[in-house]
Design a protein around this motif. Structure first.
Motif, short mmCIF file in Angstrom:
data_model
loop_
_atom_site.label_atom_id
_atom_site.label_comp_id
_atom_site.label_asym_id
_atom_site.label_seq_id
_atom_site.Cartn_x
_atom_site.Cartn_y
_atom_site.Cartn_z
N ASN A 1 63.11 55.27 63.55
CA ASN A 1 62.25 55.57 62.41
C ASN A 1 62.19 57.08 62.16
O ASN A 1 61.92 57.86 63.07
N LYS B 1 62.95 53.21 58.40
CA LYS B 1 63.86 52.74 59.43
C LYS B 1 65.28 53.14 59.09
O LYS B 1 65.79 52.84 58.02
N PHE C 1 69.71 47.44 69.21
CA PHE C 1 68.86 46.52 68.46
C PHE C 1 67.43 47.02 68.24
O PHE C 1 66.63 46.31 67.65
N GLN C 2 67.12 48.23 68.71
CA GLN C 2 65.79 48.79 68.59
C GLN C 2 64.73 47.84 69.15
O GLN C 2 63.65 47.65 68.59
N GLU D 1 69.21 52.88 60.26
CA GLU D 1 70.14 52.09 61.06
C GLU D 1 71.38 52.92 61.35
O GLU D 1 72.09 53.35 60.44
N TRP D 2 71.66 53.16 62.61
CA TRP D 2 72.86 53.89 62.99
C TRP D 2 74.09 53.02 62.74
O TRP D 2 74.05 51.81 62.93
N LYS E 1 76.67 53.67 67.57
CA LYS E 1 75.92 52.99 68.63
C LYS E 1 76.82 52.71 69.83
O LYS E 1 76.43 52.90 70.98
#
Length: 318
Positions: free
Chosen positions: A2, A7, A89-90, A9-10, A15
């Motif tokens: 965040n 939010k 996946f956070q 997203e990489w 990742k």
């Protein structure tokens, strides 16, 4: 992740790069810590501990091996399984992996019966796996593989050289408890769950997680039986939703082999004992396979029913 309430997203390649880098750092760091502590506790030279020289036959060297094994398992499996869910996946490891599900005592007993019942299949597939011969033009590679596995086997026998109950108790933790917890946390808890998310296919996720699990042990002539074990633990986790069941199966398998080594003074091979050909053995194998199929069916039905009851109860609490 965040940023300012939004939010972000990489990209998946990023990742993967971060995850692989942190995994390598974790494994390297804990391996070095383990080697350093082993050297300090045993008084052996750092170079001998680092080289894992099997020519040194002593109780102090074996102690060094066990200390290194402890830290390597933590760095290779436990720590990555805890931080990788955040990166990909956070999510926290507890919610992502599945420690909340509560399995019944009956399900645990069925899990133990499953791993005991599958031992004849593990034995015969291990025997057949050892008989595999590579093509002639790969004879050099085959010899290197066999030399490496013979060296690993000699190291394992030294590792399992137990002189009394004290050594046996220590090995229960190092050989049975630690691998069951650490490897299942990583291979089933993180790898299999991640593959389920990416592949959108539960069966493929179980199969590929089992393949990775067997491959990462780098034992060509024990690949097939370890793959079968991976399938059993993978489906047990899939059906029950409880990682503790997979850990129990893994623990029981390793404890069974360890007990044979200690009480019956048998060599423990990752591929199982060589079967003696003959009609009684074939009949025993077929009987165990029929019983295994029945137990798998009962386990699946009971596990899915227990998971549904737990889920409904969890929803009512919320």
């Amino acid at each position: 992740m965040n940023i300012n309430g939004h939010k972000v997203e990489w990209p998946f390649p990023l990742k993967l790069l971060i995850g692989a880098s942190l995994w390598f750092i974790s494994f390297s760091l804990f391996s070095l810590i383990g080697i350093g502590i082993a050297s300090a506790f045993t008084g052996l030279k750092f170079s001998d501990i680092q080289a894992m020289n099997p020519g040194i036959h002593s109780s102090t060297f074996t102690l060094g091996l066990k200390i290194i094994q402890l830290f390597e398992d933590i760095g290779m499996f436990v720590v990555p399984a805890l931080f990788l869910p955040f990166i990909f996946f956070q999510k926290g490891p507890a919610s992502f992996i599945g420690f909340k599900s509560q399995s019944t005592l009956l399900l645990m007993l069925l899990a133990i019966l499953l791993i005991l019942c599958i031992q004849p299949l593990i034995s015969i597939t291990g025997y057949l796996n050892e008989m595999v011969r590579l093509p002639g033009f790969l004879s050099g590679l085959e010899q290197e593989i066999r030399d490496m596995e013979n060296k690993n086997q000699a190291m394992m026998q030294q590792f399992l050289n137990m002189h009394g109950p004290g050594d046996f108790i220590i090995n229960i933790f190092i050989v049975a408890v630690l691998p069951a917890f650490a490897e299942e946390l990583f291979f089933r808890g993180f790898v299999q769950r991640s593959l389920q998310h990416w592949m959108r296919n539960e069966n493929l996720a179980v199969i590929f997680a089992a393949l990775i699990f067997s491959f990462i042990h780098f034992e060509f002539y024990g690949f097939v039986p370890r793959f079968i074990l991976g399938l059993l633990m993978g489906y047990a986790y899939l059906w029950s939703g409880d990682l503790k069941i997979a850990m129990l199966i893994h623990f029981t398998n390793n404890f069974f082999d360890l007990s044979l080594s200690y009480f019956m003074k048998q060599d423990v091979k990752t591929s199982g004992a060589e079967p003696v050909p003959g009609f009684p053995q074939i009949l025993f194998l077929l009987s165990s396979m029929i019983l295994l199929a029945f137990l798998l069916y009962v386990f699946k039905m009971r596990a899915q029913a227990a998971q549904l009851i737990w889920y409904e109860g969890d929803q009512n609490e919320e």
